[in-house]
Design a protein around this motif. Structure first.
Motif, PDB file in Angstrom:
ATOM      1  N   VAL A 366       0.835  -1.202   0.000  1.00 29.83           N
ATOM      2  CA  VAL A 366       0.000   0.000   0.000  1.00 29.83           C
ATOM      3  C   VAL A 366       0.870   1.253   0.000  1.00 29.83           C
ATOM      4  CG1 VAL A 366      -1.689   1.328   1.322  1.00 29.83           C
ATOM      5  CG2 VAL A 366      -1.975  -1.143   1.048  1.00 29.83           C
ATOM      6  N   ALA A 367       1.975   1.192   0.733  1.00 28.56           N
ATOM      7  CA  ALA A 367       2.858   2.359   0.793  1.00 28.56           C
ATOM      8  C   ALA A 367       3.624   2.565  -0.509  1.00 28.56           C
ATOM      9  CB  ALA A 367       3.841   2.207   1.956  1.00 28.56           C
ATOM     10  N   ALA A 368       3.820   1.492  -1.267  1.00 31.42           N
ATOM     11  CA  ALA A 368       4.665   1.583  -2.464  1.00 31.42           C
ATOM     12  C   ALA A 368       3.897   1.883  -3.738  1.00 31.42           C
ATOM     13  CB  ALA A 368       5.454   0.278  -2.639  1.00 31.42           C
ATOM     14  N   ILE A 369       2.591   1.601  -3.770  1.00 32.51           N
ATOM     15  CA  ILE A 369       1.857   1.752  -5.028  1.00 32.51           C
ATOM     16  C   ILE A 369       1.705   3.224  -5.388  1.00 32.51           C
ATOM     17  CG2 ILE A 369       0.593  -0.408  -4.752  1.00 32.51           C
ATOM     18  CD1 ILE A 369      -1.792   1.164  -3.778  1.00 32.51           C
ATOM     19  N   GLU A 370       1.528   3.478  -6.672  1.00 28.05           N
ATOM     20  CA  GLU A 370       1.363   4.841  -7.179  1.00 28.05           C
ATOM     21  C   GLU A 370      -0.051   5.366  -6.974  1.00 28.05           C
ATOM     22  OE1 GLU A 370       3.687   6.889  -8.499  1.00 28.05           O
ATOM     23  OE2 GLU A 370       5.120   5.367  -7.858  1.00 28.05           O
ATOM     24  N   GLU A 371      -0.964   4.494  -6.624  1.00 32.75           N
ATOM     25  CA  GLU A 371      -2.351   4.901  -6.415  1.00 32.75           C
ATOM     26  C   GLU A 371      -2.524   5.413  -4.990  1.00 32.75           C
ATOM     27  OE1 GLU A 371      -6.814   3.047  -7.215  1.00 32.75           O
ATOM     28  OE2 GLU A 371      -5.094   1.727  -6.925  1.00 32.75           O
ATOM     29  N   GLY A 372      -3.200   6.548  -4.838  1.00 35.89           N
ATOM     30  CA  GLY A 372      -3.471   7.092  -3.524  1.00 35.89           C
ATOM     31  C   GLY A 372      -4.508   6.262  -2.795  1.00 35.89           C
ATOM     32  N   VAL A 373      -4.271   6.000  -1.497  1.00 38.96           N
ATOM     33  CA  VAL A 373      -5.203   5.226  -0.673  1.00 38.96           C
ATOM     34  C   VAL A 373      -5.412   5.971   0.641  1.00 38.96           C
ATOM     35  CG1 VAL A 373      -5.641   3.043   0.498  1.00 38.96           C
ATOM     36  CG2 VAL A 373      -4.458   3.051  -1.707  1.00 38.96           C
ATOM     37  N   ILE A 374      -6.694   6.182   0.992  1.00 45.20           N
ATOM     38  CA  ILE A 374      -7.049   6.851   2.239  1.00 45.20           C
ATOM     39  C   ILE A 374      -8.105   6.002   2.937  1.00 45.20           C
ATOM     40  CG2 ILE A 374      -8.097   8.891   3.300  1.00 45.20           C
ATOM     41  CD1 ILE A 374      -7.056  10.553   1.036  1.00 45.20           C
ATOM     42  N   VAL A 375      -7.940   5.794   4.244  1.00 45.24           N
ATOM     43  CA  VAL A 375      -8.956   5.125   5.053  1.00 45.24           C
ATOM     44  C   VAL A 375      -9.691   6.202   5.840  1.00 45.24           C
ATOM     45  CG1 VAL A 375      -9.409   3.488   6.908  1.00 45.24           C
ATOM     46  CG2 VAL A 375      -7.658   2.986   5.195  1.00 45.24           C
ATOM     47  N   VAL A 376     -11.019   6.245   5.650  1.00 53.56           N
ATOM     48  CA  VAL A 376     -11.861   7.219   6.341  1.00 53.56           C
ATOM     49  C   VAL A 376     -12.718   6.456   7.335  1.00 53.56           C
ATOM     50  CG1 VAL A 376     -13.643   8.974   6.095  1.00 53.56           C
ATOM     51  CG2 VAL A 376     -11.903   8.704   4.317  1.00 53.56           C
ATOM     52  N   GLY A 377     -12.670   6.871   8.603  1.00 53.53           N
ATOM     53  CA  GLY A 377     -13.440   6.202   9.641  1.00 53.53           C
ATOM     54  C   GLY A 377     -14.925   6.471   9.534  1.00 53.53           C
ATOM     55  N   ALA A 378     -15.691   5.760  10.368  1.00 56.95           N
ATOM     56  CA  ALA A 378     -17.146   5.911  10.342  1.00 56.95           C
ATOM     57  C   ALA A 378     -17.573   7.333  10.687  1.00 56.95           C
ATOM     58  CB  ALA A 378     -17.781   4.909  11.309  1.00 56.95           C
ATOM     59  N   SER A 379     -16.727   8.065  11.388  1.00 55.71           N
ATOM     60  CA  SER A 379     -17.059   9.445  11.764  1.00 55.71           C
ATOM     61  C   SER A 379     -16.749  10.447  10.659  1.00 55.71           C
ATOM     62  CB  SER A 379     -16.276   9.830  13.019  1.00 55.71           C
ATOM     63  OG  SER A 379     -14.870   9.780  12.767  1.00 55.71           O
ATOM     64  N   GLY A 380     -16.138   9.972   9.562  1.00 57.02           N
ATOM     65  CA  GLY A 380     -15.805  10.872   8.469  1.00 57.02           C
ATOM     66  C   GLY A 380     -14.434  11.495   8.592  1.00 57.02           C
ATOM     67  N   LEU A 381     -13.629  11.053   9.551  1.00 56.62           N
ATOM     68  CA  LEU A 381     -12.277  11.590   9.717  1.00 56.62           C
ATOM     69  C   LEU A 381     -11.262  10.644   9.085  1.00 56.62           C
ATOM     70  CD1 LEU A 381     -12.454  12.783  13.443  1.00 56.62           C
ATOM     71  CD2 LEU A 381     -12.943  14.086  11.355  1.00 56.62           C
ATOM     72  N   VAL A 382     -10.171  11.212   8.596  1.00 61.73           N
ATOM     73  CA  VAL A 382      -9.115  10.421   7.970  1.00 61.73           C
ATOM     74  C   VAL A 382      -8.359   9.647   9.040  1.00 61.73           C
ATOM     75  CG1 VAL A 382      -6.986  10.513   6.629  1.00 61.73           C
ATOM     76  CG2 VAL A 382      -8.876  12.042   6.055  1.00 61.73           C
ATOM     77  N   GLU A 383      -8.236   8.326   8.821  1.00 58.26           N
ATOM     78  CA  GLU A 383      -7.522   7.490   9.776  1.00 58.26           C
ATOM     79  C   GLU A 383      -6.115   7.143   9.294  1.00 58.26           C
ATOM     80  OE1 GLU A 383      -9.923   4.105  10.651  1.00 58.26           O
ATOM     81  OE2 GLU A 383     -11.344   5.236  11.865  1.00 58.26           O
ATOM     82  N   SER A 384      -5.937   7.029   7.989  1.00 58.05           N
ATOM     83  CA  SER A 384      -4.602   6.754   7.451  1.00 58.05           C
ATOM     84  C   SER A 384      -4.593   7.105   5.972  1.00 58.05           C
ATOM     85  CB  SER A 384      -4.214   5.280   7.656  1.00 58.05           C
ATOM     86  OG  SER A 384      -5.046   4.435   6.879  1.00 58.05           O
ATOM     87  N   LEU A 385      -3.385   7.340   5.445  1.00 59.38           N
ATOM     88  CA  LEU A 385      -3.212   7.569   4.018  1.00 59.38           C
ATOM     89  C   LEU A 385      -1.799   7.171   3.635  1.00 59.38           C
ATOM     90  CD1 LEU A 385      -2.811  11.377   3.271  1.00 59.38           C
ATOM     91  CD2 LEU A 385      -2.774  10.465   5.579  1.00 59.38           C
ATOM     92  N   ASN A 386      -1.645   6.714   2.404  1.00 60.58           N
ATOM     93  CA  ASN A 386      -0.328   6.249   1.968  1.00 60.58           C
ATOM     94  C   ASN A 386       0.465   7.397   1.343  1.00 60.58           C
ATOM     95  OD1 ASN A 386      -1.606   6.519  -0.489  1.00 60.58           O
ATOM     96  ND2 ASN A 386      -0.875   4.582  -1.334  1.00 60.58           N
ATOM     97  N   PRO A 387       1.780   7.167   1.079  1.00 60.41           N
ATOM     98  CA  PRO A 387       2.598   8.247   0.505  1.00 60.41           C
ATOM     99  C   PRO A 387       2.065   8.773  -0.821  1.00 60.41           C
ATOM    100  CG  PRO A 387       4.003   6.507   1.378  1.00 60.41           C
ATOM    101  CD  PRO A 387       2.610   5.993   1.456  1.00 60.41           C
ATOM    102  N   ALA A 388       1.487   7.898  -1.652  1.00 62.77           N
ATOM    103  CA  ALA A 388       0.958   8.364  -2.935  1.00 62.77           C
ATOM    104  C   ALA A 388      -0.169   9.364  -2.727  1.00 62.77           C
ATOM    105  CB  ALA A 388       0.462   7.177  -3.763  1.00 62.77           C
TER     106      ALA A 388
END
Length: 910
Positions: A366-388
């Motif tokens: 997940v950290a190495a791929i060129e595609e952006g990835v964001i995990v959004v919690g049930a509350s609508g706040l960002v929980e994690s995102l990768n370098p892309a």
């Protein structure tokens, strides 16, 4: 490179999938027709050939994509292909290259356009995950414990131990049957009760005893643990059963055996109170690499490769995470559980190395791929995102985590701002419905904007909304720019930048014209004698002239009118809202005036003129764009027929004439074979003896549909289409055959004259055709006279002279026909091997009516006799003309007065 970019862009799904691959992606193109391959920079690096020569890269690429190029030859347009190929690299491990491509068509040529990406890392990672799954499956298959899975009360899986437990012949005896078929009636109610209490995935029942029923009628005491799990996406239960027959027989070791059965897949170790190993099960042997014989009697910390204090673990709650070491020194991620016994401790060491390694691999991917990835919690706040995601959005992870997912401003494809409640993440988080490939424009923190393709899914399908979601996206800004460029190339002429034929046809459709007021004028413009510029000055100069013409046409037209290049030197102007043909004629003359101005190219002032065909189409005209351009093209050719540098309007009669002309040209090709062509013979009379000494063979055509076709109509058709050479050879053979027969029956001294066209003079097959005619028919060469018009001789005197000399070498006689209508002089004619001169009928017609005509004929006869030429007068129609010709000492004459052209059988030669 233009060819490479000349195909439609890839769909977003393909690009999204590519972004999941590690490494660079490079676009390539294969021309199906020519086999040419091209690519964008960077392909050599993807193939592991950095800096290699282009031919080496092309050869390697052709070898790798060979399966795709073969399939593309028969594939339908836009069919997609995917292929992974190993790419060997000297002295290095092979790479894995992924190719994805689509079949498309551009400018009438089929091509395979695709991308290549290095997926070596992903390939290895997938292989490791597969190996992990295979090891787990192997452990289950080889486990001494019976393991079964039942869904909705029926068995769907049984390992070999379970088959042995119930004494079945194979798994087929068990699968599909109710689980209660194998449980004693006394154990079934308690089993069902325990299962009913397992309501969430991962829930585990307490170990409990049960009695299994065997196929041989016997029973088996087991201790079972049920775990709530999933089977093919549906709720199910996994049951692990250990044979406790021996444990019951050994009451002294019952507690130890119960602990062992409860954790069958973990390492079980017993120690004294001082930490000396007293028991070491097979799983411990497998995990740590020490045999039981070697481990028993050793301090526990020595065999697990790390400090281990059971009492301290008990004080901390009985469970701890630790790093142990295998006998080979490799790290083991272990979860250690400790239970106290009367004389020591029982340690359960669960090896979690594979699971943690898989988790680490996933995190790394997940950290190495060129595609952006964001995990959004049930509350609508960002929980994690990768370098892309950080790079694409221009944010920093530590600042973004905990912030609302709507922190970035999004716009849709129309440019309208998207409200936060309609963001992809918000929609999926609140409804659970996935979003796939949604196109949005995001405003980055630095103010720049990029286009993204966004997909969104819930993290856990079992959760009820609102739920946590994972958002993935990739940058498609370049692709959208490429799509725009491709759209422009698909609708515009590459040389002039004008609209192309496709757009012209579209703008001329009844629907497009229906939105305009008044008639539409369609002007089909063709540059006169443009081929001369290309042939004499080169195509580069011709291209510059075409660009100037396109620019002048664009500047000459009104706003809203359409100017296009149809191909070659053909242009079109579509003028809407015209008042009628008068205004269209004024427009055509305006265009001619603009294009007649000198064109300065490479130090030369070139002049061009145009022929213009015009069609006027009313709002209710049902003709489509193709029909209107075709009719305008017909009108343009009519203008050329009238003398070039003109304009002509289309009418229905013109179409009918053109269709008749086309039909006649096609039918003329078959006329010789079908026997529709025949020869009429007109007598040529010697004015001294009044005898017919010669006949002139004249070609006639009786069409099966139109009847007799005038030579004035079909001879020009034959000359323009090069059919004259075929028809002429056929006529010559037929005439020679007829005359040989007439000489035999009626007049052994009868001569034949046959006309040759200018196209035949240039044809290298003429001499062989004449030689073949006189040889195969037996006609004496000296009795055959070939007539050539004055204009044909003057078109290219050198070629004409060479041809006439070759004909004279065959022994045939030669005549100049229609003398006086061209621009030759008698002095010029003296250089040619001629025998006869035929005076054009236009001069003969004036005899007896015009002194000038008589003077001209007198001069021609005198000059011809002076150089020993026989003089024949054509078109004699009355006795006065005949008498004057006799008085002027003309040698021979022909015309309706002396005999009309008739078939050979109707000739009167007495």
């Amino acid at each position: 490179m233009k060819e490479l970019m000349g195909d439609a862009g890839f769909d977003h799904d393909l690009v999204v999938e590519l972004a999941l691959s590690v490494g660079a992606a490079v676009v390539w193109c294969y021309d199906v027709s020519s086999g040419d391959i091209s690519w964008r920079p960077g392909l050599d690096e993807v193939l592991g050939m950095a800096g290699a020569q282009e031919e080496l890269v092309r050869a390697r690429l052709a070898e790798l994509i060979a399966p795709l190029t073969v399939a593309a030859r028969t594939a339908s347009e836009w069919q997609a292909f995917e292929l992974e190929q190993p790419c060997s690299i000297p002295d290095r491990k092979p790479r894995w290259i992924q190719f994805r491509a689509r079949v498309s068509r551009h400018a009438g040529r089929r091509r395979l356009v695709g991308i290549a990406a290095d997926v070596t890392i992903q390939h290895h990672q997938q292989q490791e995950l597969t190996d992990l799954a295979d090891r787990y499956r192997l452990l289950v298959d080889l486990a001494p414990e019976a393991i079964v899975v039942h869904e909705a009360g029926r068995v769907v899986y049984a390992n070999p131990a379970a088959i042995r437990f119930v004494r079945a012949d194979s798994a087929d005896d068990i699968l599909g049957r109710p689980i209660t078929d194998f449980v004693h009636s006394g154990s079934a109610p308690e089993m069902l009760r325990r299962i009913s209490e397992l309501t969430v995935p991962g829930a585990t029942s307490d170990p409990a005893e049960a009695v299994l029923l065997r196929f041989d009628g016997g029973t088996l005491d087991v201790e079972s643990v049920s775990v709530r799990t999933m089977w093919e996406g549906r709720p199910a239960f996994q049951v692990i059963m250990r044979d406790v027959t021996a444990q019951k027989a050994a009451a002294a070791s019952l507690r130890f055996q119960a602990a062992l059965v409860a954790h069958v897949s973990d390492a079980l170790v017993a120690t004294t109170a001082q930490g000396v190993v007293t028991s070491w099960n097979p799983t411990a042997e497998a995990v740590y690499g020490h045999s039981a014989a070697a481990a028993i009697g050793q301090p526990i910390q020595d065999v697990v490769g790390a400090p281990l204090d059971p009492e301290a673990i008990l004080d901390a709650g009985g469970v701890t995470q630790a790093v142990h070491h295998n006998i080979d020194g490799s790290d083991l991620a272990v979860r250690v559980s400790v239970a106290r016994m009367d004389d020591g401790y029982v340690l359960i060491c669960a090896d979690e190395t594979a699971r943690r390694r898989a988790e680490q691999h996933f995190t790394t991917v997940v950290a190495a791929i060129e595609e952006g990835v964001i995990v959004v919690g049930a509350s609508g706040l960002v929980e994690s995102l990768n370098p892309a995601a950080e790079r694409l959005l221009g944010v920093v992870a530590k600042e973004a985590i905990g912030a609302p997912a709507a922190m970035a401003v999004l716009y849709d494809e129309t440019g309208a701002r998207i409200p936060p409640s309609s963001y992809p993440s918000a929609h999926t988080r609140l409804t659970g419905q996935p979003q796939n490939g949604r196109i949005v424009c995001v405003e980055r923190t630095d103010g720049t904007r990029i286009w993204l393709s966004v997909s969104c899914r819930v993290l856990n399908m079992e959760d009820d909304p609102p739920t946590a979601v994972v958002v993935s996206f990739n940058d498609i800004t370049e692709r959208r720019m490429l799509d725009g460029q491709l759209e422009h190339e698909a609708t515009h002429d590459a040389l002039t930048g004008l609209f192309n034929r496709t757009v012209a046809i579209d703008r001329l459709s009844p629907t497009a014209r229906g939105h305009r007021s008044g008639p539409t004028a369609i002007l089909f413009i063709d540059l006169d004698k443009f081929k001369v510029i290309n042939d004499s000055l080169g195509h580069s100069v011709g291209d510059k002239v075409l660009r100037v013409v396109g620019a002048r046409l664009s500047k000459s037209m009104r706003r809203g009118d359409v100017v296009g290049r149809l191909g070659g030197d053909e242009f079109t102007v579509i003028a809407y809202g015209m008042t009628g043909s008068d205004e269209a004629m004024v427009l055509a003359e305006h265009i001619r005036t603009e294009l007649n101005r000198p064109i300065a190219v490479d130090g030369r002032n070139l002049h061009v003129d145009v022929s213009i065909g015009i069609v006027i189409a009313g709002p209710d005209d049902a003709r489509d764009g193709d029909d209107l351009l075709r009719d305008a093209d017909l009108a343009m050719y009519e203008a050329k027929t009238q003398g070039r540098g003109r304009h002509a309007f289309f009418d229905v009669d013109l179409r009918m004439r053109t269709q008749r002309r086309l039909q006649l040209e096609q039918d003329l090709r078959e006329a010789p074979r079908k026997g529709e062509l025949w020869l009429a013979y007109q007598p040529i009379v010697d004015l001294r003896t009044d005898r017919t000494t010669t006949v002139e063979g004249l070609l006639r055509w009786t069409h099966p549909r139109y009847g007799p076709i005038s030579p004035v109509e079909f001879i020009p058709l034959a000359e323009e289409s090069d059919l004259i050479n075929i028809v002429g050879a056929h006529m010559l053979r037929k005439a020679a055959t007829d005359i040989v027969e007439l000489r035999t029956r009626h007049n052994p001294d009868l001569h034949l004259t046959v006309n040759l066209s200018a196209r035949q003079i240039d044809d290298p097959r003429l001499i062989p055709a004449v030689r073949d005619a006189i040889r195969t028919t037996g006609l004496p060469p000296g009795t055959l006279c070939l007539e050539i018009t004055e204009s044909a001789l003057m078109r290219d005197p050198k070629i004409a002279a060479a041809t006439l000399a070759a004909l004279r070498d065959l022994g045939v006689r030669l005549a100049i026909d229609d003398f006086g209508t061209g621009y030759s002089s008698l002095a010029q004619l003296l250089t040619l091997p001629l025998d006869t001169l035929k005076i054009d009928q236009s001069f003969v017609a004036g005899l007896g009516q015009s002194k000038d005509a008589e003077a001209i004929v007198t001069s021609i006869v005198a000059m011809a006799h002076a150089v020993d030429l026989i003089v024949v007068a054509e078109g004699v129609e009355n006795p006065l003309q005949l008498e004057i010709l006799r008085d002027l000492d003309c040698d021979q004459a022909q015309g309706y007065l002396l005999g009309r052209p008739v078939a050979a059988g109707e000739l009167k030669l007495g």
